[in-house]
Structures are given as C-alpha cells and as structure tokens.
Design a protein around this motif. Structure first.
Motif, PDB file in Angstrom:
ATOM      1  N   SER A   1      31.362  43.242  37.337  1.00 11.52           N
ATOM      2  CA  SER A   1      32.208  44.286  36.321  1.00 11.52           C
ATOM      3  C   SER A   1      33.121  43.570  35.644  1.00 11.52           C
ATOM      4  N   HIS A   2      33.198  42.430  35.208  1.00  6.60           N
ATOM      5  CA  HIS A   2      34.154  41.468  35.111  1.00  6.60           C
ATOM      6  C   HIS A   2      34.574  41.101  33.674  1.00  6.60           C
ATOM      7  N   ASP A   3      33.891  41.856  32.546  1.00  7.16           N
ATOM      8  CA  ASP A   3      34.053  41.105  31.428  1.00  7.16           C
ATOM      9  C   ASP A   3      34.697  41.420  30.366  1.00  7.16           C
ATOM     10  N   THR A   4      35.832  41.910  30.541  1.00  4.53           N
ATOM     11  CA  THR A   4      36.814  41.903  29.527  1.00  4.53           C
ATOM     12  C   THR A   4      37.028  40.788  28.794  1.00  4.53           C
ATOM     13  N   ILE A   5      36.834  40.600  27.373  1.00  7.63           N
ATOM     14  CA  ILE A   5      37.223  39.459  26.383  1.00  7.63           C
ATOM     15  C   ILE A   5      38.561  39.451  26.165  1.00  7.63           C
TER      16      ILE A   5
ATOM     17  N   GLY B   1      43.483  50.293  32.136  1.00  6.31           N
ATOM     18  CA  GLY B   1      43.693  49.172  32.665  1.00  6.31           C
ATOM     19  C   GLY B   1      44.783  48.296  31.950  1.00  6.31           C
ATOM     20  N   ASP B   2      44.691  47.091  32.367  1.00  8.63           N
ATOM     21  CA  ASP B   2      45.745  46.180  31.816  1.00  8.63           C
ATOM     22  C   ASP B   2      45.498  45.722  30.364  1.00  8.63           C
ATOM     23  N   SER B   3      44.230  45.855  29.939  1.00  6.22           N
ATOM     24  CA  SER B   3      43.896  45.083  28.639  1.00  6.22           C
ATOM     25  C   SER B   3      44.619  45.695  27.344  1.00  6.22           C
TER      26      SER B   3
HETATM   27  C1  SD4 Z   1      40.554  46.485  33.425  1.00  3.67           C
HETATM   28  N1  SD4 Z   1      40.891  44.124  32.883  1.00  3.67           N
HETATM   29  O1  SD4 Z   1      40.118  47.419  32.864  1.00  3.67           O
HETATM   30  C2  SD4 Z   1      39.718  45.113  32.983  1.00  3.67           C
HETATM   31  C3  SD4 Z   1      38.558  44.700  33.349  1.00  3.67           C
HETATM   32  C4  SD4 Z   1      38.132  43.551  33.648  1.00  3.67           C
HETATM   33  O2  SD4 Z   1      37.166  41.813  34.875  1.00  3.67           O
HETATM   34  O3  SD4 Z   1      38.617  42.532  33.080  1.00  3.67           O
HETATM   35  N2  SD4 Z   1      37.407  43.052  34.705  1.00  3.67           N
HETATM   36  O4  SD4 Z   1      40.946  46.336  34.798  1.00  3.67           O
END
Ligand code: SD4
Length: 291
Positions: A147-151, A180-182
C-alpha cells in the motif's frame, strides 16, 4: 550524473514520468510537468494507491490528498480528504493559482473557485464506489510495500526552475478524515529553485513529523549532495522509528539527483524513475543501512 531538464518520481510509474517529460519537451513549465505526470497516475490508478477507487477508509470511501509547489515563487496549492473528484492534483493547482490559500480540505476543498471546472464528467467520478465492504474498526494498515504508492515528483527545466508535487489516496482502512504527509508542505514534497526539490512516500503518519522533503532541500542548499541529503532525512526518522516504511527522492538545481529508503518489513529495495537526456529504466536502490 547531471543533466537538465530532469524529471524524477517515486516508484516505477514510468507513464507518469513520460507524461511529465513530454510536457517539458512541448514547452510546458515545470508545474505543467508535475501536474501532468501526477495526473497520469491518477487516471491510471497507479498500483491502486494513487487516484480514485483505491485504499478505502474504514467506511469504504476513497479520499485523495495532493499538493503542488512552485519553487520559484514558493507558492503551494494542496487538497486533502478530497471526495468524488479524480483529478486531485488539478484541484491543488487551482488552489495555488486561483486562491490565496495553501490547503483546502474535504467537501469544501472540491468546490472552490474551480467549482465549474472540476465537477465535469471527465474529471469527477460521482460518489466513489467502495471497492470492498470494509468493517468498522479495522485498524489502518501500516503503509507497506502493498500500500505504498504515492506518486511524488520533482521536475526541473533547463534553467533550473523547480516544481514538486504529490498525489495519493493515502492509507488503506484509515480512520475517515485521516490526512497523510502527501499534501503537507515540506513533508510530502518541497521545492525551492534556489536549492532543489524533494518528494517522499511511505508511512505518512510518521514521516510528516519530520518534514523530510524540507530537510533534504535545506541540506542540499547547505551543500550536501542529493543522495546524502536523502539519507540524512531518512536517518533522522529512523532515530525514533527504526522500522518505519518510507523513501525520499531529491534533485538539486544542477540536475544531480538521489534517493534513500528505510529497510522495513516488506521493503529492502525502492525503485524510482528518472527522465533526462538519456533513457533510464527504473532505478533500484537498497534501503538503509545504505550498504
Ligand atoms: C500516506 N504517504 O498517505 C502516503 C502513503 C504512501 O507509501 O506513500 N504510502 O501516508
């Protein structure tokens, strides 16, 4: 290695890189590149973790977070907890260009001055259809390799103008309202055309406490090379959270770039994309302890 213009982004989302690159090649600005690149992932639902329909929260709804930053003017537009709109980074850019605000959230975020633009059928998707019925009280999954896939993307043009941005649907099974951080300036991404740009991906609940993108840019400003800057930003988090899942990419204004990640359960390598005058496959790096 150094050359300008340059596009780099988190994860092997090569169509996003190509979209950003072609925006630059056709005379677009670095902001156009970041917006078009991230928007490509929003439409392709890159790995289910960018764009509509993925990572439902506890109530089964997808919400989007995105930001874009102009490194020349230090203007930022960001949206968080956005619902029923596909093109989150497009809304973020509208926040930057058409309001005096930096971050709009939730139901009102999607209906700013661009209200007449974003609800158009090609861009909005009606109420999100939850992909799965999610039971209440499931704990948010910690961000992991699945569940990693922020661009996160940084673009530089030949004159060293920098822009950076992110787009994500966040963490699966999060508590509704979790951001989140994005979309947080300096956490998900940062750009300053007098130093460089950076963008992050990973466990945003932890990473946002350390502003890793801001730190990487400031370290480059002080003379650190990009990969050292990324390593220091990751190490800073690791001091407190040794097993956190996360990675960061950055580039300086002369076109040097680098990345670093933390070794966490499920993640020992991280891939990112680069486009410059030469073709590149996804670049693979080993995660901390940076052997
Ligand atoms: C978040 N950084 O919402 C994003 C999710 C993400 O790898 O990048 N997951 O926390």
């Amino acid at each position: 290695h150094t050359s300008l213009p340059l596009v780099i982004n988190t994860w092997p989302f090569k169509n996003a890189t190509a979209a950003a690159w072609s925006a630059l090649q056709s005379g677009g600005s670095v902001l156009d590149a970041v917006e078009k690149g991230c928007a490509r992932c929003e439409m392709e639902q890159c790995d289910g973790s960018v764009g509509y329909g993925g990572s439902p929260d506890e109530s089964g709804e997808t919400t989007l977070d995105a930001m874009i930053m102009n490194g020349d003017t230090i203007e930022v537009g960001a949206v968080a907890d956005l619902r029923r709109i596909k093109n989150a980074i497009g809304v973020a850019r509208a926040v930057m260009e058409h309001t005096d605000h930096t971050l709009l959230v939730g139901e009102s975020g999607q209906c700013g001055p661009e209200c007449n633009v974003f609800p158009d059928p090609s861009k909005s998707c009606g109420p999100y259809k939850p992909r799965a019925t999610v039971k209440q009280n499931i704990r948010a999954q910690h961000a992991n390799i699945h569940s990693h896939d922020t661009i996160g993307m940084v673009a530089l043009d030949k004159d060293g103008h920098v822009a950076a941005g992110t787009s994500t649907n966040g963490l699966t099974h999060k508590v509704p309202g979790r951001v989140g951080d994005s979309p947080i300036v300096g956490a998900g991404a940062y750009a300053d055309s007098s130093a460089g740009g950076a963008a992050a991906t990973g466990d945003g609940d932890l990473m946002m406490r350390f502003l890793p993108s801001y730190l990487a840019v400031e370290l480059m400003r002080a003379g650190a090379d990009p990969s050292a800057a990324c390593k220091t930003a990751i190490s800073r988090i690791k001091r407190h959270y040794s097993e956190f899942f996360g990675a960061i990419i950055c580039a300086n204004t002369s076109g040097h770039y680098g990345a670093a990640c933390n070794k966490a359960p499920g993640l020992s390598q991280f891939h990112y994309m680069v486009s410059d005058s030469e073709p590149h496959n996804a670049i693979e790096i080993s995660c901390f302890p940076f052997s």
